[in-house]
Scaffold this motif. Sequence first.
Motif, PDB file in Angstrom:
ATOM      1  N   ILE A  84     -36.696 -62.388 -37.310  1.00  0.00           N
ATOM      2  CA  ILE A  84     -35.671 -62.451 -36.509  1.00  0.00           C
ATOM      3  C   ILE A  84     -35.885 -61.833 -35.132  1.00  0.00           C
ATOM      4  CG2 ILE A  84     -33.490 -61.313 -36.273  1.00  0.00           C
ATOM      5  CD1 ILE A  84     -32.951 -61.739 -39.311  1.00  0.00           C
TER       6      ILE A  84
ATOM      7  N   LYS B   1     -30.806 -40.888 -51.066  1.00  0.00           N
ATOM      8  CA  LYS B   1     -30.900 -41.070 -49.757  1.00  0.00           C
ATOM      9  C   LYS B   1     -30.939 -39.939 -48.921  1.00  0.00           C
ATOM     10  CE  LYS B   1     -31.383 -43.100 -45.895  1.00  0.00           C
ATOM     11  NZ  LYS B   1     -32.651 -44.010 -45.302  1.00  0.00           N
TER      12      LYS B   1
ATOM     13  N   ARG C 222     -25.324 -50.006 -47.827  1.00  0.00           N
ATOM     14  CA  ARG C 222     -26.168 -50.287 -46.942  1.00  0.00           C
ATOM     15  C   ARG C 222     -27.749 -50.529 -47.451  1.00  0.00           C
ATOM     16  NH1 ARG C 222     -23.691 -47.040 -42.488  1.00  0.00           N
ATOM     17  NH2 ARG C 222     -23.062 -48.784 -41.054  1.00  0.00           N
TER      18      ARG C 222
ATOM     19  N   GLU D 126     -38.423 -53.000 -37.582  1.00  0.00           N
ATOM     20  CA  GLU D 126     -38.850 -53.152 -38.903  1.00  0.00           C
ATOM     21  C   GLU D 126     -38.371 -52.060 -39.507  1.00  0.00           C
ATOM     22  OE1 GLU D 126     -40.564 -55.812 -41.656  1.00  0.00           O
ATOM     23  OE2 GLU D 126     -40.571 -56.305 -39.741  1.00  0.00           O
ATOM     24  N   ARG D 127     -38.628 -50.936 -39.068  1.00  0.00           N
ATOM     25  CA  ARG D 127     -38.326 -49.761 -39.996  1.00  0.00           C
ATOM     26  C   ARG D 127     -36.907 -49.023 -39.720  1.00  0.00           C
ATOM     27  NH1 ARG D 127     -44.003 -46.774 -39.852  1.00  0.00           N
ATOM     28  NH2 ARG D 127     -45.138 -48.706 -40.620  1.00  0.00           N
ATOM     29  N   ARG D 128     -36.076 -49.635 -38.814  1.00  0.00           N
ATOM     30  CA  ARG D 128     -35.145 -48.925 -38.565  1.00  0.00           C
ATOM     31  C   ARG D 128     -33.891 -48.928 -39.657  1.00  0.00           C
ATOM     32  NH1 ARG D 128     -34.151 -48.934 -33.105  1.00  0.00           N
ATOM     33  NH2 ARG D 128     -34.068 -46.779 -33.523  1.00  0.00           N
ATOM     34  N   ASP D 129     -33.358 -47.821 -39.627  1.00  0.00           N
ATOM     35  CA  ASP D 129     -32.181 -47.766 -40.817  1.00  0.00           C
ATOM     36  C   ASP D 129     -30.915 -48.241 -39.780  1.00  0.00           C
ATOM     37  OD1 ASP D 129     -32.990 -46.975 -42.934  1.00  0.00           O
ATOM     38  OD2 ASP D 129     -32.133 -44.831 -42.963  1.00  0.00           O
ATOM     39  N   VAL D 130     -30.282 -49.388 -40.325  1.00  0.00           N
ATOM     40  CA  VAL D 130     -29.065 -49.821 -39.702  1.00  0.00           C
ATOM     41  C   VAL D 130     -27.686 -49.112 -40.292  1.00  0.00           C
ATOM     42  CG1 VAL D 130     -27.660 -51.739 -38.991  1.00  0.00           C
ATOM     43  CG2 VAL D 130     -30.172 -52.028 -39.337  1.00  0.00           C
TER      44      VAL D 130
ATOM     45  N   ASN E  64     -37.196 -62.227 -43.312  1.00  0.00           N
ATOM     46  CA  ASN E  64     -37.554 -60.870 -42.939  1.00  0.00           C
ATOM     47  C   ASN E  64     -37.227 -60.455 -41.238  1.00  0.00           C
ATOM     48  OD1 ASN E  64     -39.749 -61.559 -41.116  1.00  0.00           O
ATOM     49  ND2 ASN E  64     -41.079 -61.879 -43.124  1.00  0.00           N
ATOM     50  N   ARG E  65     -37.363 -59.192 -40.899  1.00  0.00           N
ATOM     51  CA  ARG E  65     -36.815 -58.717 -39.903  1.00  0.00           C
ATOM     52  C   ARG E  65     -37.788 -59.139 -38.752  1.00  0.00           C
ATOM     53  NH1 ARG E  65     -34.451 -52.735 -40.262  1.00  0.00           N
ATOM     54  NH2 ARG E  65     -33.093 -53.059 -42.093  1.00  0.00           N
TER      55      ARG E  65
ATOM     56  N   LEU F 261     -30.306 -52.384 -45.550  1.00  0.00           N
ATOM     57  CA  LEU F 261     -29.971 -52.135 -44.063  1.00  0.00           C
ATOM     58  C   LEU F 261     -30.651 -50.855 -43.848  1.00  0.00           C
ATOM     59  CD1 LEU F 261     -26.399 -53.580 -43.403  1.00  0.00           C
ATOM     60  CD2 LEU F 261     -28.298 -54.193 -42.418  1.00  0.00           C
ATOM     61  N   MET F 262     -30.687 -50.047 -45.029  1.00  0.00           N
ATOM     62  CA  MET F 262     -31.091 -48.605 -45.034  1.00  0.00           C
ATOM     63  C   MET F 262     -32.220 -48.471 -45.858  1.00  0.00           C
ATOM     64  SD  MET F 262     -28.041 -45.877 -44.621  1.00  0.00           S
ATOM     65  CE  MET F 262     -27.845 -45.122 -42.910  1.00  0.00           C
ATOM     66  N   LYS F 263     -33.257 -47.700 -45.499  1.00  0.00           N
ATOM     67  CA  LYS F 263     -34.247 -47.628 -46.676  1.00  0.00           C
ATOM     68  C   LYS F 263     -33.879 -46.705 -47.672  1.00  0.00           C
ATOM     69  CE  LYS F 263     -37.382 -49.964 -43.894  1.00  0.00           C
ATOM     70  NZ  LYS F 263     -36.028 -50.787 -43.462  1.00  0.00           N
TER      71      LYS F 263
ATOM     72  N   PHE G 151     -37.651 -58.107 -50.712  1.00  0.00           N
ATOM     73  CA  PHE G 151     -36.146 -58.340 -50.130  1.00  0.00           C
ATOM     74  C   PHE G 151     -35.572 -59.569 -49.798  1.00  0.00           C
ATOM     75  CE2 PHE G 151     -33.785 -58.983 -46.268  1.00  0.00           C
ATOM     76  CZ  PHE G 151     -32.549 -58.252 -46.260  1.00  0.00           C
ATOM     77  N   GLU G 152     -36.563 -60.469 -49.422  1.00  0.00           N
ATOM     78  CA  GLU G 152     -35.917 -61.796 -49.359  1.00  0.00           C
ATOM     79  C   GLU G 152     -35.580 -62.569 -50.564  1.00  0.00           C
ATOM     80  OE1 GLU G 152     -38.567 -63.939 -46.265  1.00  0.00           O
ATOM     81  OE2 GLU G 152     -39.073 -61.802 -46.344  1.00  0.00           O
TER      82      GLU G 152
END
Lengths: 319, 308
Positions: A153, B14, B50, A313-317, A149-150, B55-57, B74-75
Amino acid sequence: MYNMIRLIQNENMKIYKRLGTWVMVGLIIFVVIISGLVDKFLLSSNMEGTWQEELQYQSMELEKQINEYESMPMVGNAIKPLKEQLVINEYRIENNVPPVENETIWGFMSSLSDITSFAAVFVIVIGAGIVATEFTTGTIKLLLIRPVNRAKILLSKYIATIIFAIFMLIIMFAGSFVVGSILYGFDRLDLPYLVYSGGEVIERNMITHILSLYGLNSVDMIMMVTFAFMISTVFRNSSLAIGLSLFLMFTGQQMVMLLSEYQWVKYILFANTNLVQYISGTPLVDGMTMTFSITVLIAYFICFVFTSWIIFERRDVAA
Amino acid sequence: MKNKPIVQIKNLKKQIGKTTIIHGISLDLFPGEVFGFLGPNGAGKTTTIRMMVGLMKITEGEIFINGFSVQKNFEKAIEHVGGIIENPEMYKFLSGYDNLIHYSRMIPKIKKHKIDEIVKLVGLEKRIHEKVKTYSLGMRQRLGLAQALLHSPKLLILDEPTNGLDPAGIREIRTYIRKIAAEENITVFVSSHLLSEMQLLCDRIGIIHNGKLISVETVKNMVEEQNEVSVHFLVHPLHKAFKFIQERYPHTLSRIKGERLVLNIREEDITEYTKVIVNHGFKLSGIHGEQKTLEEKFIEITGGDLHV
Ligand SMILES: Nc1ncnc2c1ncn2[C@@H]1O[C@H](COP(=O)(O)OP(=O)(O)O)[C@@H](O)[C@H]1O
Ligand SMILES: [Mg+2]
């Protein structure tokens, strides 16, 4: 736990397999050596008389200054340290305790504790880059698509930064010990450190004093690195994080000084980062105590860490 | 395809700010298939991927991988996923081998010989101890594949893996993907804006445009369709003829369009159909063939952005 150790190993690998890191280590060693040489050959007071005569002269000057200050308004706290110095000087002469300031390994080592801010610059560079560069190089994507989990990291990155800070401090401490012993030898290792406390002069162990100087000075470093870490996580921009942190680190104290007549100034981070003020000096604002400062520091620390964590934790990458 | 799906995407949406980028995509992927996600630039391929890898919600909808929800678990969901998202960005100042060590530390229970095995599979043995910054783009793609395969995933996600590669590099990557899918029996989800490439590589293709999944078809069907032409018959009486054709050729796609009967048939069969229609007493006053190949269909859908 095992998991966490492996993540820290990864972050360490990314720090220490970079040439830049070793350039920084080299620079620290270089600065320690240069300070040693300057201390020994340029700054050494060419004392004419004995240290007793020197001290008596210094005390005279101090008295003059105190008299001058007393006739001026708005000097406030400035007189107190001068008076304390005067008492300590008298104690030295009476009890035959020469000052360590020059010409000893102790004097050199304690004067070098002030340049932990130099090491702090490098630690801030690492702390500011450890999250942001993953974003700017795009490596964050492959880092985050793992069954970890983030939060873990992010924590591993923070811990690796702190380990680097400790590594730099050890290099400075060990480096100044080696350079100091080469330049001044091990004479007068038994000299005590004198403090003025509660109306009398107390003798303290020198090595604990120097270690505590390093410790207290690194509080400043830890706070600024945590700040840089937060900025870097929030804005994903290491230059911004480095610039802002260094700017605040070098001007923060001055700003607080300028505003020191206001009571609220004591809640500003920089009024509290210099913990050394409570052992050798006077607090910036009347009524501030070590406990107060530590409480404020912890509050800021939690705030920085929490912000980094929430944002990461919340960031959209989308890099 | 009778198996349980490895990926289930349910009404995925999205929204970024006020704009909706993905408008409700639903899709199932099955074990062992190579699925092509085809669409022009800006269609929403990367955004979808993503969200699949967390990577994206996700704004709305759900994604399950191997039965686990990507948002809620997720994991577990990501444990059996390997991927390259856009460019394979690795740590350039580390060697290829150190990069693999790095990713292997993030997975529980991985054996060291597994790394060597993967390095051999992607053919990087000779250069693996050199720094990644010395690698060519093709080598980086292969190292990207290696990191994606380290933990023997059940699902491999590749976002435009051939982008920027020369024809030889493209062929190379295609060979690897095919080899991996066959040898390791994993599901491959690969995105591209190149139709020709997808046809060679995939079992099934889904077409995405402006954030919508327009069609999902097997490549086999598509290839058959490609030989077909829509032929317009001006025939009387129209509805009777339509019924007659439906009964006689139940597998032929037929419909009524205006005053015409439209059949999707192969060019070489036009004569036969005409003969049958005339011989059964229908009046034929005109035949008009409309070329409608697969590629043209894509171009029409995507406004010419799709490279063929
Ligand atoms: N972070 C973002 N903010 C706003 N719009 C975005 C963002 N990322 C992508 N988009 C938009 O979403 C659409 C789909 O982009 P993308 O998924 O990258 O397409 P593809 O990978 O199919 O080329 C594009 O129109 C793009 O402009
Ligand atoms: Mg894309």
